[in-house]
Design an enzyme around this catalytic site. Structure first.
Site, PDB file in Angstrom:
ATOM      1  N   ASP A  54      34.477  34.965  47.591  1.00  0.00           N
ATOM      2  CA  ASP A  54      34.113  33.832  46.747  1.00  0.00           C
ATOM      3  C   ASP A  54      35.058  32.670  47.052  1.00  0.00           C
ATOM      4  O   ASP A  54      36.053  32.845  47.747  1.00  0.00           O
ATOM      5  CB  ASP A  54      34.163  34.216  45.263  1.00  0.00           C
ATOM      6  CG  ASP A  54      35.375  35.066  44.952  1.00  0.00           C
ATOM      7  OD1 ASP A  54      36.433  34.846  45.585  1.00  0.00           O
ATOM      8  OD2 ASP A  54      35.294  35.939  44.068  1.00  0.00           O
ATOM      9  N   ASP A  56      37.372  29.636  45.427  1.00  0.00           N
ATOM     10  CA  ASP A  56      38.006  29.034  44.256  1.00  0.00           C
ATOM     11  C   ASP A  56      38.542  27.669  44.637  1.00  0.00           C
ATOM     12  O   ASP A  56      39.081  27.484  45.732  1.00  0.00           O
ATOM     13  CB  ASP A  56      39.167  29.901  43.768  1.00  0.00           C
ATOM     14  CG  ASP A  56      38.680  31.240  43.239  1.00  0.00           C
ATOM     15  OD1 ASP A  56      37.507  31.319  42.845  1.00  0.00           O
ATOM     16  OD2 ASP A  56      39.467  32.204  43.235  1.00  0.00           O
ATOM     17  N   ASP A 125      50.409  34.584  42.505  1.00  0.00           N
ATOM     18  CA  ASP A 125      51.124  35.847  42.706  1.00  0.00           C
ATOM     19  C   ASP A 125      51.865  35.989  44.029  1.00  0.00           C
ATOM     20  O   ASP A 125      53.072  36.196  44.055  1.00  0.00           O
ATOM     21  CB  ASP A 125      50.188  37.055  42.456  1.00  0.00           C
ATOM     22  CG  ASP A 125      48.858  36.967  43.175  1.00  0.00           C
ATOM     23  OD1 ASP A 125      48.669  36.023  43.977  1.00  0.00           O
ATOM     24  OD2 ASP A 125      48.002  37.856  42.958  1.00  0.00           O
TER      25      ASP A 125
HETATM   26  P1  ATP Z   1      39.853  38.836  46.077  1.00  0.00           P
HETATM   27  O1  ATP Z   1      39.479  38.659  47.519  1.00  0.00           O
HETATM   28  O2  ATP Z   1      40.014  40.262  45.681  1.00  0.00           O
HETATM   29  O3  ATP Z   1      38.999  38.047  45.135  1.00  0.00           O
HETATM   30  P2  ATP Z   1      41.839  36.919  45.384  1.00  0.00           P
HETATM   31  O4  ATP Z   1      43.224  36.657  45.925  1.00  0.00           O
HETATM   32  O5  ATP Z   1      40.836  35.847  45.579  1.00  0.00           O
HETATM   33  O6  ATP Z   1      41.349  38.273  46.011  1.00  0.00           O
HETATM   34  P3  ATP Z   1      41.282  36.676  42.579  1.00  0.00           P
HETATM   35  O7  ATP Z   1      41.445  37.703  41.534  1.00  0.00           O
HETATM   36  O8  ATP Z   1      39.930  36.178  42.919  1.00  0.00           O
HETATM   37  O9  ATP Z   1      41.994  37.292  43.881  1.00  0.00           O
HETATM   38  O10 ATP Z   1      42.243  35.469  42.183  1.00  0.00           O
HETATM   39  C1  ATP Z   1      42.192  34.205  42.837  1.00  0.00           C
HETATM   40  C2  ATP Z   1      43.604  33.638  42.995  1.00  0.00           C
HETATM   41  O11 ATP Z   1      44.231  33.496  41.729  1.00  0.00           O
HETATM   42  C3  ATP Z   1      44.557  34.513  43.803  1.00  0.00           C
HETATM   43  O12 ATP Z   1      44.419  34.307  45.190  1.00  0.00           O
HETATM   44  C4  ATP Z   1      45.904  34.095  43.274  1.00  0.00           C
HETATM   45  O13 ATP Z   1      46.319  32.875  43.847  1.00  0.00           O
HETATM   46  C5  ATP Z   1      45.615  33.827  41.802  1.00  0.00           C
HETATM   47  N1  ATP Z   1      45.851  35.019  40.953  1.00  0.00           N
HETATM   48  C6  ATP Z   1      44.983  35.998  40.646  1.00  0.00           C
HETATM   49  N2  ATP Z   1      45.514  36.914  39.822  1.00  0.00           N
HETATM   50  C7  ATP Z   1      46.776  36.491  39.582  1.00  0.00           C
HETATM   51  C8  ATP Z   1      47.863  36.986  38.791  1.00  0.00           C
HETATM   52  N3  ATP Z   1      47.734  38.122  38.114  1.00  0.00           N
HETATM   53  N4  ATP Z   1      49.009  36.272  38.785  1.00  0.00           N
HETATM   54  C9  ATP Z   1      49.133  35.129  39.480  1.00  0.00           C
HETATM   55  N5  ATP Z   1      48.162  34.604  40.229  1.00  0.00           N
HETATM   56  C10 ATP Z   1      46.996  35.272  40.292  1.00  0.00           C
HETATM   57 MG    MG Z   2      38.812  35.857  44.748  1.00  0.00          MG
END
Ligand code: ATP
Ligand code: MG
Length: 395
Positions: A54, A56, A125
């Site tokens: 996705d 963001d 994170d």
């Molecule tokens: P995925 O491919 O699994 O979606 P992702 O890194 O995009 O991995 P998301 O849960 O979609 O994970 O979160 C989007 C973004 O938000 C992350 O890349 C990170 O920058 C931030 N993020 C998500 N969860 C946390 C957290 N618990 N603490 C701090 N930042 C977070």
């Molecule tokens: Mg994501």
């Protein structure tokens, strides 16, 4: 702090690899005078040459401003106000730059204070998740050294690992998830902090943890994820019954199931996936009871035992939705209809009037994938089920 800028041509992201709706949102926000960047997982995945799940977007526009620009926009969330810009089934998530308390040890309760772009990175994170992509000039903006960490395949926490894990213990789970998914190395101080902060995971929301675990079961990396979870000593806290079972040398039984689901082309339902964690344990439990021979193990008894094991398995941390528990118990029980403890005479392939019996069959298929000796029986049950379905559809 001055970020490191990687200009167009110096990195591997090409505009044509980016979803056109995400680009449209970025460009439209820019046109209205706002800063807007692609952020997080999508930038990371594009740099790694993976297709992002996705997209963001982080922006200087406030949620209401985003809403006034896009007709197809919905504001959601109480804890975080987010804008969802919809394109058919696709959602582009647009969040306003936010600051977080990067130095406190306390659990985060609310973090909805607006911030600038640098603060927005600092609350994230891991460095690999802290990169911005600016579609206006096709550059990457890096405040935290995430670009180099991606090249070096290192998972590094933004800020002080101890503090960051205490604020939000789910980050430890995310660390293990990215290690399993990307095969990156965990940087030393993050590993140390995780080992020290592990019990804190019990302070996090069980619903969030369950969601992360379920997503990992669906990810194609379930086996590695659970191996790392066990090795890091996190499983003992989250699922103590399973951790003990694995420690008692039943590793192979659990991990072989996970290996099978990692190979699936079409993902199975969540109760079926969770049953892979429970069945080896459950079948051993039933075998012991049946060996004792103190009572006849008919399906009613087996069903009671299934509910008992499901409750034990998820306690004390997980608050499981009732439907999920019932589905798992029913899948486990039905395995003894499909492969009875004792030979049954007569109407062997009768399909019961049990709701979701298709899930029980779907799980049986996984057992047969593991144990080729079950394959023939499994196809006969499937044919019996299909002919019954056909009959029902004709009525
Ligand atoms: P995925 O491919 O699994 O979606 P992702 O890194 O995009 O991995 P998301 O849960 O979609 O994970 O979160 C989007 C973004 O938000 C992350 O890349 C990170 O920058 C931030 N993020 C998500 N969860 C946390 C957290 N618990 N603490 C701090 N930042 C977070
Ligand atoms: Mg994501």
């Amino acid at each position: 702090m001055q970020p490191h800028i990687y200009p167009k041509g110096s990195h591997s992201i090409s505009k044509k690899d980016i979803d056109k709706d995400a680009l449209y949102v970025l460009e439209t926000l820019n046109k209205h005078g706002f800063t807007a960047y692609l952020v997080g997982g999508s930038v990371r995945d594009l740099l790694l040459g993976h297709k992002p799940k996705d997209y963001d977007i982080s922006t200087s526009a406030k949620p209401e401003e985003v809403k006034s620009i896009f007709k197809n926009c919905l504001l959601i969330g109480r804890r975080f106000r987010l804008a969802h810009v919809r394109f058919g089934p696709k959602i582009i998530e647009v969040a306003t730059f936010r600051a977080g308390d990067t130095d406190t040890n306390a659990l985060i309760i609310r973090d909805n204070t607006w911030g600038n772009e640098e603060e927005d990175v600092m609350r994230r994170d891991f460095t690999i998740n802290g990169l911005f992509y600016d579609a206006a000039n096709e550059s990457i903006i890096d405040y935290v050294g995430g670009y180099k960490d991606i090249q070096k395949q290192i998972l590094r926490v933004i800020g002080t690992p101890h503090a960051r894990f205490r604020q939000d213990p789910v980050r430890m789970l995310r660390l293990i998830k990215f290690r399993a998914r990307l095969a990156f190395t965990i940087e030393e101080s993050a590993m140390q902090a995780m080992l020290e902060c592990r019990p804190e995971i019990l302070k996090s929301s069980s619903a969030r943890v369950l969601e992360e675990v379920l997503r990992m079961l669906e990810s194609g990396h379930a086996e590695t994820f659970f191996r790392y979870l066990a090795d890091a000593g996190m499983l003992t806290h989250l699922l103590p019954v399973l951790a003990e079972f694995i420690e008692k040398d039943h590793k192979k039984e659990i991990f072989s199931f996970l290996h099978i689901i990692d190979q699936l082309e079409e993902m199975k339902e969540r109760p079926v996936l969770l049953s892979c964690l429970l069945f080896p344990l459950f079948s051993r439990h039933i075998a012991i009871l049946s060996d004792k021979g103190s009572r006849r193990m008919h399906l009613g008894v087996i069903q009671d035992e299934a509910f008992f094991i499901v409750n034990e398995f998820f306690s004390p941390f997980f608050v499981m939705p009732r439907k999920l528990k019932t589905d798992i118990a029913s899948i486990l029980t039905s395995q003894y209809r499909l492969t009875p403890l004792e030979r049954v005479k007569g109407r062997f392939f009768r399909i019961p009037r049990v709701a979701d019996f298709d899930q029980a069959l779907s799980f049986f298929q996984l057992r047969a994938d593991m144990e080729p000796g079950l394959q023939d029986l499994c196809s006969r049950w499937h044919s019996a089920y299909q002919s019954q379905e056909k009959k029902h559809n004709h009525l």
